[in-house]
Design a protein around this motif. Structure first.
Motif, mmCIF file in Angstrom:
data_model
loop_
_atom_site.group_PDB
_atom_site.id
_atom_site.type_symbol
_atom_site.label_atom_id
_atom_site.label_comp_id
_atom_site.label_asym_id
_atom_site.label_seq_id
_atom_site.Cartn_x
_atom_site.Cartn_y
_atom_site.Cartn_z
ATOM 1 N N ILE A 101 0.906 -1.273 -0.011
ATOM 2 C CA ILE A 101 -0.187 -0.240 0.433
ATOM 3 C C ILE A 101 1.377 1.012 -0.273
ATOM 4 O O ILE A 101 2.071 1.506 0.987
ATOM 5 C CB ILE A 101 -0.925 -0.275 1.212
ATOM 6 C CG1 ILE A 101 -2.353 -1.780 1.348
ATOM 7 C CG2 ILE A 101 -1.529 1.387 1.362
ATOM 8 C CD1 ILE A 101 -2.600 -1.491 2.474
ATOM 9 N N ASP A 103 -0.162 4.085 -0.386
ATOM 10 C CA ASP A 103 -1.210 6.183 0.347
ATOM 11 C C ASP A 103 -1.375 5.361 1.240
ATOM 12 O O ASP A 103 -2.584 4.768 1.804
ATOM 13 C CB ASP A 103 -1.955 5.501 -0.813
ATOM 14 C CG ASP A 103 -2.957 6.801 -0.503
ATOM 15 O OD1 ASP A 103 -2.559 8.679 -0.607
ATOM 16 O OD2 ASP A 103 -4.419 7.021 0.018
ATOM 17 N N THR A 105 -3.873 7.218 3.837
ATOM 18 C CA THR A 105 -5.467 7.284 3.960
ATOM 19 C C THR A 105 -6.216 5.549 3.232
ATOM 20 O O THR A 105 -6.422 4.813 3.749
ATOM 21 C CB THR A 105 -6.539 8.030 2.604
ATOM 22 O OG1 THR A 105 -5.457 9.193 2.796
ATOM 23 C CG2 THR A 105 -8.136 8.059 2.176
ATOM 24 N N GLU A 106 -5.900 4.315 2.730
ATOM 25 C CA GLU A 106 -5.515 3.315 1.422
ATOM 26 C C GLU A 106 -5.053 2.553 3.030
ATOM 27 O O GLU A 106 -5.973 1.706 3.199
ATOM 28 C CB GLU A 106 -5.000 3.577 0.121
ATOM 29 C CG GLU A 106 -5.436 1.819 0.393
ATOM 30 C CD GLU A 106 -4.692 1.531 -1.417
ATOM 31 O OE1 GLU A 106 -4.445 0.191 -1.496
ATOM 32 O OE2 GLU A 106 -4.226 2.167 -1.848
#
Length: 199
Positions: A101, A103, A105-106
């Motif tokens: 991942i 990001d 926010t993700e």
């Protein structure tokens, strides 16, 4: 008599100062000094993680964990301290290789969703859910098969069992619960102190 009184007061002042100095030094460097947040800034939620508070709040609300925002942030502290874009180290919970991942926010969305799943599987037992976040939800089944109650002993047993199965030196963090709660309780104490000083 006056000289004696002055000497006693001087000695008491010196002893008091020495105790204070020893307390500060031991609080700063002792691994057990988790109860002194302002002397141990690395044991409270960092500014890097604090910057994501609105994102944590958003996904806590999405997954019905509004009262667990600080706990989620404490988990992020234990997972990355904000030094990785995969803030909650949530890649593996998605079946992806570590740090896939890219990001924050993700990562927060995925980590919060997985913690919600862990909490549901654990029938609301926060400690079991926390350890299952680290070990994987299979730990919940292991606990059910061994009395149904989370304990440090079961976490240690499970870690040894899984390490042996995979031929690894270690498996996960069997002390994940206490590590996360260290950040959580120190943050709560810091907030309470700040609130008192504001009022």
């Amino acid at each position: 008599m006056k000289k004696l009184l002055v000497w006693i007061v001087s000695m008491l002042t010196l002893i008091g100062f020495s105790y204070l100095l020893l307390f500060i030094i031991s609080s700063k460097f002792s691994p057990a000094a988790d109860h002194v947040p302002f002397l141990n800034d690395d044991r409270v939620i960092s500014q890097k993680i604090e910057a994501y508070r609105p994102v944590f709040k958003k996904y806590a609300r999405v997954y019905g964990l509004e009262n667990k925002t600080d706990l989620l942030m404490a988990m992020a502290m234990q997972e990355s301290k904000g030094n990785s874009v995969d803030v909650m180290q949530a890649s593996e919970s998605q079946g992806l290789p570590r740090d896939s991942i890219k990001d924050p926010t993700e990562s927060i969305a995925a980590g919060t969703k997985y913690f919600r799943k862990s909490l549901d599987q654990s029938n609301g037992d926060v400690r079991l859910a926390l350890q299952s976040y680290n070990f994987g939800i299979g730990f919940t089944d292991y606990v059910r098969a061994h009395g149904g109650q989370y304990s440090q002993a079961l976490a240690d047993q499970f870690a040894k069992k899984k390490a042996a199965e995979f031929g690894w030196r270690s498996y996960g963090d069997p002390h994940y619960v206490s590590h996360v709660l260290r950040y959580y309780y120190n943050e709560k104490e810091k907030q309470a102190i700040a609130k008192k000083s504001d009022s």
